[in-house]
Scaffold this motif. Sequence first.
Motif, PDB file in Angstrom:
ATOM      1  N   PHE B 157      18.926  -1.235 -10.277  1.00 37.80           N
ATOM      2  CA  PHE B 157      19.106  -2.499 -10.965  1.00 37.80           C
ATOM      3  C   PHE B 157      17.835  -2.907 -11.697  1.00 37.80           C
ATOM      4  O   PHE B 157      17.864  -3.292 -12.867  1.00 37.80           O
ATOM      5  N   ILE B 158      16.694  -2.784 -10.986  1.00 36.96           N
ATOM      6  CA  ILE B 158      15.425  -3.130 -11.615  1.00 36.96           C
ATOM      7  C   ILE B 158      15.180  -2.270 -12.842  1.00 36.96           C
ATOM      8  O   ILE B 158      14.799  -2.756 -13.911  1.00 36.96           O
ATOM      9  N   CYS B 159      15.406  -0.976 -12.692  1.00 46.05           N
ATOM     10  CA  CYS B 159      15.142  -0.064 -13.814  1.00 46.05           C
ATOM     11  C   CYS B 159      16.054  -0.345 -14.990  1.00 46.05           C
ATOM     12  O   CYS B 159      15.624  -0.324 -16.146  1.00 46.05           O
ATOM     13  N   ILE B 160      17.313  -0.583 -14.695  1.00 45.56           N
ATOM     14  CA  ILE B 160      18.237  -0.857 -15.795  1.00 45.56           C
ATOM     15  C   ILE B 160      17.818  -2.126 -16.520  1.00 45.56           C
ATOM     16  O   ILE B 160      17.780  -2.184 -17.755  1.00 45.56           O
ATOM     17  N   PHE B 161      17.463  -3.153 -15.746  1.00 44.02           N
ATOM     18  CA  PHE B 161      17.062  -4.400 -16.372  1.00 44.02           C
ATOM     19  C   PHE B 161      15.840  -4.209 -17.254  1.00 44.02           C
ATOM     20  O   PHE B 161      15.831  -4.582 -18.426  1.00 44.02           O
ATOM     21  N   CYS B 162      14.780  -3.608 -16.671  1.00 42.59           N
ATOM     22  CA  CYS B 162      13.561  -3.405 -17.459  1.00 42.59           C
ATOM     23  C   CYS B 162      13.806  -2.472 -18.626  1.00 42.59           C
ATOM     24  O   CYS B 162      13.316  -2.688 -19.728  1.00 42.59           O
ATOM     25  N   GLY B 163      14.565  -1.416 -18.367  1.00 38.17           N
ATOM     26  CA  GLY B 163      14.809  -0.442 -19.419  1.00 38.17           C
ATOM     27  C   GLY B 163      15.497  -1.066 -20.614  1.00 38.17           C
ATOM     28  O   GLY B 163      15.076  -0.905 -21.752  1.00 38.17           O
ATOM     29  N   LEU B 164      16.555  -1.795 -20.360  1.00 40.11           N
ATOM     30  CA  LEU B 164      17.287  -2.374 -21.479  1.00 40.11           C
ATOM     31  C   LEU B 164      16.440  -3.394 -22.229  1.00 40.11           C
ATOM     32  O   LEU B 164      16.460  -3.458 -23.451  1.00 40.11           O
ATOM     33  N   ARG B 165      15.687  -4.171 -21.457  1.00 37.73           N
ATOM     34  CA  ARG B 165      14.945  -5.242 -22.117  1.00 37.73           C
ATOM     35  C   ARG B 165      13.798  -4.722 -22.967  1.00 37.73           C
ATOM     36  O   ARG B 165      13.470  -5.263 -24.009  1.00 37.73           O
ATOM     37  N   PHE B 166      13.160  -3.648 -22.491  1.00 38.23           N
ATOM     38  CA  PHE B 166      11.934  -3.219 -23.154  1.00 38.23           C
ATOM     39  C   PHE B 166      12.055  -1.899 -23.893  1.00 38.23           C
ATOM     40  O   PHE B 166      11.061  -1.367 -24.365  1.00 38.23           O
ATOM     41  N   TYR B 167      13.267  -1.363 -23.986  1.00 37.13           N
ATOM     42  CA  TYR B 167      13.441  -0.022 -24.533  1.00 37.13           C
ATOM     43  C   TYR B 167      12.798   0.131 -25.907  1.00 37.13           C
ATOM     44  O   TYR B 167      11.953   0.993 -26.135  1.00 37.13           O
ATOM     45  N   ASN B 168      13.222  -0.728 -26.836  1.00 31.99           N
ATOM     46  CA  ASN B 168      12.712  -0.582 -28.209  1.00 31.99           C
ATOM     47  C   ASN B 168      11.197  -0.628 -28.246  1.00 31.99           C
ATOM     48  O   ASN B 168      10.542   0.173 -28.911  1.00 31.99           O
ATOM     49  N   ARG B 169      10.656  -1.604 -27.516  1.00 34.80           N
ATOM     50  CA  ARG B 169       9.208  -1.781 -27.562  1.00 34.80           C
ATOM     51  C   ARG B 169       8.472  -0.592 -26.979  1.00 34.80           C
ATOM     52  O   ARG B 169       7.406  -0.210 -27.453  1.00 34.80           O
ATOM     53  N   MET B 170       9.071  -0.014 -25.949  1.00 35.77           N
ATOM     54  CA  MET B 170       8.404   1.144 -25.356  1.00 35.77           C
ATOM     55  C   MET B 170       8.390   2.325 -26.328  1.00 35.77           C
ATOM     56  O   MET B 170       7.390   3.050 -26.423  1.00 35.77           O
ATOM     57  N   VAL B 171       9.493   2.508 -27.038  1.00 37.43           N
ATOM     58  CA  VAL B 171       9.523   3.612 -28.000  1.00 37.43           C
ATOM     59  C   VAL B 171       8.490   3.378 -29.095  1.00 37.43           C
ATOM     60  O   VAL B 171       7.722   4.265 -29.461  1.00 37.43           O
ATOM     61  N   LEU B 172       8.463   2.156 -29.621  1.00 38.83           N
ATOM     62  CA  LEU B 172       7.520   1.862 -30.698  1.00 38.83           C
ATOM     63  C   LEU B 172       6.087   2.044 -30.238  1.00 38.83           C
ATOM     64  O   LEU B 172       5.230   2.510 -30.999  1.00 38.83           O
ATOM     65  N   SER B 173       5.806   1.674 -28.988  1.00 41.40           N
ATOM     66  CA  SER B 173       4.444   1.822 -28.487  1.00 41.40           C
ATOM     67  C   SER B 173       3.998   3.270 -28.530  1.00 41.40           C
ATOM     68  O   SER B 173       2.821   3.549 -28.752  1.00 41.40           O
ATOM     69  N   SER B 174       4.951   4.171 -28.308  1.00 39.59           N
ATOM     70  CA  SER B 174       4.530   5.571 -28.303  1.00 39.59           C
ATOM     71  C   SER B 174       4.397   6.111 -29.717  1.00 39.59           C
ATOM     72  O   SER B 174       3.667   7.065 -29.960  1.00 39.59           O
ATOM     73  N   PHE B 175       5.082   5.482 -30.687  1.00 37.69           N
ATOM     74  CA  PHE B 175       4.984   5.970 -32.068  1.00 37.69           C
ATOM     75  C   PHE B 175       3.636   5.631 -32.677  1.00 37.69           C
ATOM     76  O   PHE B 175       3.013   6.445 -33.337  1.00 37.69           O
ATOM     77  N   ASN B 176       3.235   4.389 -32.528  1.00 34.92           N
ATOM     78  CA  ASN B 176       1.955   3.964 -33.090  1.00 34.92           C
ATOM     79  C   ASN B 176       1.522   2.709 -32.359  1.00 34.92           C
ATOM     80  O   ASN B 176       1.995   1.622 -32.662  1.00 34.92           O
ATOM     81  N   PRO B 177       0.616   2.855 -31.398  1.00 33.46           N
ATOM     82  CA  PRO B 177       0.231   1.690 -30.590  1.00 33.46           C
ATOM     83  C   PRO B 177      -0.365   0.566 -31.418  1.00 33.46           C
ATOM     84  O   PRO B 177      -0.145  -0.610 -31.130  1.00 33.46           O
ATOM     85  N   ASN B 178      -1.096   0.920 -32.455  1.00 31.35           N
ATOM     86  CA  ASN B 178      -1.690  -0.129 -33.297  1.00 31.35           C
ATOM     87  C   ASN B 178      -0.614  -0.963 -33.956  1.00 31.35           C
ATOM     88  O   ASN B 178      -0.654  -2.193 -33.947  1.00 31.35           O
TER      89      ASN B 178
END
Lengths: 243, 294, 210
Positions: B157-178
């Motif tokens: 449950f925790i993972c699903i909640f965090c995953g859904l909420r932050f998915y986009n941001r996590m992907v973008l962070s890996s593309f270009n942190p700046n």
Amino acid sequence: MLTKNEDPPHGPSICFEMVGLCLNNITILQDVSFTVKAGNMHCLIGPNGGGKTSLILSLLGQTPHTGRITINWIGGTTIGYVPQVLDFDRTLPITVNNFMTMICQNMPAFIRTRKKYKDIINNALRLVSMDTKGERRLGELSGGEMQRVLFAQALIPFPDLLILDEPGAGIDRGGAKVIEEIMLVLKKQKVTMVWTNHDLKQVRQMADAVTCIHKEVLFSGTPDEVLTTERVFQAFGATSSGP
Amino acid sequence: MPVVQRLAESGWLPESLKYAFVFNSLVAALILGPVLGGIGTLVVTKRLAFFSQAIGNAALTGVAIGIILGEPYTSPYVSLFSFCIIFGMAMVFTKNRTKMTTDTLIAVFLCISLAIGACILLYVTAKVNVHVLDNVLFGSILTVNELDLNVLFVISFICIFCGLRFYNRMVLSSFNPNLARVRGIKVIFLEYLFILMVTIITVASVKIIGAILVEALLVIPAASARNLSRSMRGFFFYSATFSTLSCVIGIVVPMELEIPVPSGGAIILVAAFFFAVTTAIRWLRRAYPALGKI
Amino acid sequence: MHTQVVKPAGSSREGLYFVLTTAVVIAVAAICIMHRTRAEPERVLLEYQISGYKDLNSFKQGTFVALYTAAMEIDAAHDNNEGTWLSVKDLQERFMPPFAHDRAWAMSGKLIWTQKILNKDMIHATAYLGKPSISDISGSFLLVLLHDHSTEGDYQIREPEHDEGPFKIWYSGETDVDFPERLSVRSLAIMGWKEVIPYTGDNEMKRIKG
């Protein structure tokens, strides 16, 4: 045109005072002082490795710089940033639309794009002539197409200060023209633009002011004043990329 | 559960389902599958596969610490979670604050963790037999009980909640942190959060598929999905599907056919099979573009 | 209209948060573990229990260890033989200590073993009583096994740290005891039997640490 609900943007003025940057015992920037006037298109030129990108990152607050960088906001305070590259696995199945969706919304891109963002994204992509390529994978884009997408991203939300790190690198002629046109429009809207550039012809044509950075400020002023041939040679040494 | 039992005994469902532990493992597979498949897409996107491996190995040390501190050795969850969480965060912190390359860093942490685990285990061998290690490394569905399921529910449950909420941001962070930072994304916080998610789902999966093989389930289904999909939607849903199918088939088939392989091994074999098939499909599509979208 | 001074990076509190979080995790873990191990009955010897390694002399320990091993065999055999308990004769034929009349048996008090079977419906129980025929060496041992087949399926989940394990071994200093009528923990404890708790990893730690 891009729709915007607020007053027409008046970009900020920016003041660099004795800005320095030292990393790993290497001095990257030293005593950099100059001013970017509000609403200006201000270009940063200089040889590779001279510190242009570092200066940009310092302006974005992402380096441990010394000295003082002041931004005097007039209208809104939105910063748009067009980076040089994206670092990712080229085989990933992420489309241009996915990317723009991730930029805009919280809901994961793999679920769907929310309706209210669909138009905004489409408009932005259309401005850079990438709307027909929305379903292309990011890894399949050419360098120029990638740059155009990154440009589109910076326009959402509409920026008051636009910072571009070498957007012309590797871009094709058609793409370059597209970007130029948009920037002229932004200029009319008095968006402040800070733009690192290698194409001196472009700088001469479009910039209101130019500063040459090679660890320090070599020269700074309007293109007419400072972009004389000797200065250019002085800045770039034997490797001039002039007209 | 009684309903399932009756159905199983009367032949409507596979007979093995009348055993509680089989039922429990299937429930676990149906939850774990999609969650691991989903997080796997992030692991592959952010290129953190070996990070996950290190955390899996840390689970062994966590179990050893748990035993020595007196926790029941079939569910030393407190030590497992604590040790692995601290371990994961320490890796991220070291990556950010030192100039070590990621693979050197992971190698160092892995080896230190294994060494600590081995030393501790020497002390506790009076209490525990080698099979415990087996179970930790490769999973043992036979010992899945209610506590394990509850832990799994909460963690998922925790993972699903965090995953859904932050998915986009996590992907973008890996593309270009700046760029991510300019757009207001808290890059460092999300880095830690993601490793935390991987850590807790790894710990929750240790019982069922084993510490060593969690990483495989994080990576292989996502890699298979990558072969087939053209957009993020396909990527995510294929990955979750492959992962779930691997878990279910890997648990049910050996039991039905009475092949005595550890559940973890069977699951990974199924996942690998999917990978091989999708790679073949991708190659075929390349070689014969006329095939288009199958 | 406002002025913003761009803050340099590097003033992040990553290190601080990391240390804080680690401290919190360790604190929470410590509390949980203390709570968990306190709930473990084996950590503390109750009044009716004695320790297999501390309270028995070497002969009795020998019998106890042999009985423990035999118990596991009897337990497994019960599952495999569709519900029958091995008799004392079966065990002697298999040369299973402490039932077999070998040298160790002779030195440990020559215990004479008798068995009672108390199967009822789905609950199978049996007990083996060993009374010494030579006094002064050992007391009496009682092995009690319990299989509850009414739980789901035939599968027994073995968790030896669980108090309701499939068998218990009891010891009494008396050499002339009757076979107990009731085998529950309370009845045996009342009559003076002591449950023998085996050597654990804890004890190993104490032995090493001194």
